[in-house]
Design a protein around this motif. Structure first.
Motif, short mmCIF file in Angstrom:
data_model
loop_
_atom_site.label_atom_id
_atom_site.label_comp_id
_atom_site.label_asym_id
_atom_site.label_seq_id
_atom_site.Cartn_x
_atom_site.Cartn_y
_atom_site.Cartn_z
N ARG A 1 0.77 -1.17 0.06
CA ARG A 1 0.13 0.01 -0.12
C ARG A 1 0.81 1.23 0.06
N LEU A 2 0.40 2.25 -0.74
CA LEU A 2 0.90 3.26 -0.68
C LEU A 2 -0.16 4.56 -0.35
N ARG A 3 0.05 5.52 0.49
CA ARG A 3 -0.81 6.62 0.74
C ARG A 3 0.16 7.71 0.67
N ASP B 1 -3.77 6.73 -2.51
CA ASP B 1 -4.10 5.65 -1.58
C ASP B 1 -4.47 4.64 -2.18
N THR B 2 -3.68 3.56 -2.56
CA THR B 2 -3.88 2.25 -3.17
C THR B 2 -2.75 1.09 -2.77
N ASP B 3 -3.17 -0.06 -2.97
CA ASP B 3 -2.34 -0.99 -2.97
C ASP B 3 -1.85 -1.79 -4.25
N ASP B 4 -2.54 -1.02 -5.37
CA ASP B 4 -2.04 -1.52 -6.65
C ASP B 4 -0.91 -0.71 -7.09
N THR B 5 0.38 -1.31 -6.72
CA THR B 5 1.67 -0.75 -6.92
C THR B 5 2.80 -1.48 -7.60
N VAL B 6 3.86 -0.85 -8.09
CA VAL B 6 4.99 -1.58 -8.30
C VAL B 6 6.26 -1.34 -7.45
N ILE B 7 6.72 -2.18 -6.99
CA ILE B 7 8.08 -1.92 -6.26
C ILE B 7 9.23 -1.95 -7.06
N LEU B 8 10.20 -1.00 -7.00
CA LEU B 8 11.49 -1.05 -7.41
C LEU B 8 12.75 -1.18 -6.58
N LEU C 1 8.39 2.59 -4.21
CA LEU C 1 6.96 2.29 -4.79
C LEU C 1 6.56 3.27 -5.74
N TYR C 2 5.98 2.41 -6.94
CA TYR C 2 5.73 3.50 -8.14
C TYR C 2 4.15 3.13 -8.33
N VAL C 3 3.46 4.11 -8.77
CA VAL C 3 1.88 4.04 -9.05
C VAL C 3 1.51 4.28 -10.21
N ASP D 1 3.20 7.39 3.14
CA ASP D 1 3.05 6.19 4.16
C ASP D 1 3.05 4.87 3.10
N ALA D 2 4.34 4.31 2.91
CA ALA D 2 4.87 3.25 1.96
C ALA D 2 5.08 2.20 2.60
N GLU D 3 4.25 1.10 2.32
CA GLU D 3 4.42 -0.30 2.94
C GLU D 3 5.85 -1.12 2.29
#
Length: 228
Positions: free
Chosen positions: A121-123, A133-140, A149-151, A219-221
């Protein structure tokens, strides 16, 4: 980059350690299997497959060339490689490695970018506005650097962003475009960046946004990277 920068093993703040410890002045030199060319005033002034890569603490990655192959360009001897010299990066108009034009420094053979789709999740918010505010992310994951996190822009309130004049360049992700947030007339400069035309290894983040935690509430998971 990589060995001598970020949290790389030869940087000033390595993420790991050597046992036994390496000398502080250790230098690693290797021959890259690539053709290096330099262009000045429209002509090739260096064209060689005999260059060396020099990894030295406190210095950017650099090339060293056989002294007889640099002509009358300014040069400084490489003490760890007799017969080889450094040429200042700005002594020529452009550098090419196997036909690819380089900016700032050579690409590092130990540097890797790995982009993975994730549900982390990234907010992101600025002032009273939530930008993401989403958990549809790409982690680099990028060698020697913190994961990010990229979105997708579809998950971003892009109506609150405007393109700034700032830009930067990365050998592994390309030229970055920066974005400022505008919330109720309040402007936060360069709160986000994106890469509109990345090289193949970074295509999964093409056009995606990442956000600066120093300029917005992020706030990045993220996983424990081992780099802190």
């Amino acid at each position: 980059m990589s060995l001598v920068a970020g949290r790389g093993p030869l940087s000033s703040d390595p993420a790991g350690w050597f046992s036994p410890p390496l000398p502080a002045d250790v230098v690693f030199i290797e021959p890259p299997p690539r053709r290096i060319q330099a262009i000045k005033d429209g002509r090739r002034v260096i064209d060689t497959e005999r260059a060396l890569l020099v990894h030295r603490r406190g210095r950017p990655l650099s090339y060293a060339f056989p002294a007889g192959e640099v002509g009358d360009l300014p040069a400084e001897a490489e003490p760890e490689a007799p017969g080889f010299v450094h040429v200042p990066w700005d002594a020529v108009d452009s550098w090419l490695e196997e036909g690819r034009e380089l900016v700032h420094y050579p690409p590092n053979p130990y540097h890797r970018v790995d982009c993975r789709p994730t549900r982390r999740r990234l907010r992101v918010s600025v002032a009273s506005a939530v930008l993401v505010d989403t958990d549809d992310t790409v982690i680099l994951f990028e060698t020697s650097l913190e994961p990010r996190l990229y979105v997708d822009p579809a998950c971003v309130h892009t109506d609150l962003l405007r393109r700034s004049d700032t830009s930067s360049y990365c050998n592994y992700k390309g030229f970055a475009t920066y974005w400022s947030a505008v919330v109720d007339g309040h402007v936060v400069e360069d709160v986000a960046w994106s890469y509109p035309d990345p090289p193949p290894e970074s295509l999964p983040i093409k056009g995606f946004f990442s956000f600066d935690p120093a300029r917005a509430d992020v706030d990045a998971e993220l996983p424990a990277s081992g780099l802190t």
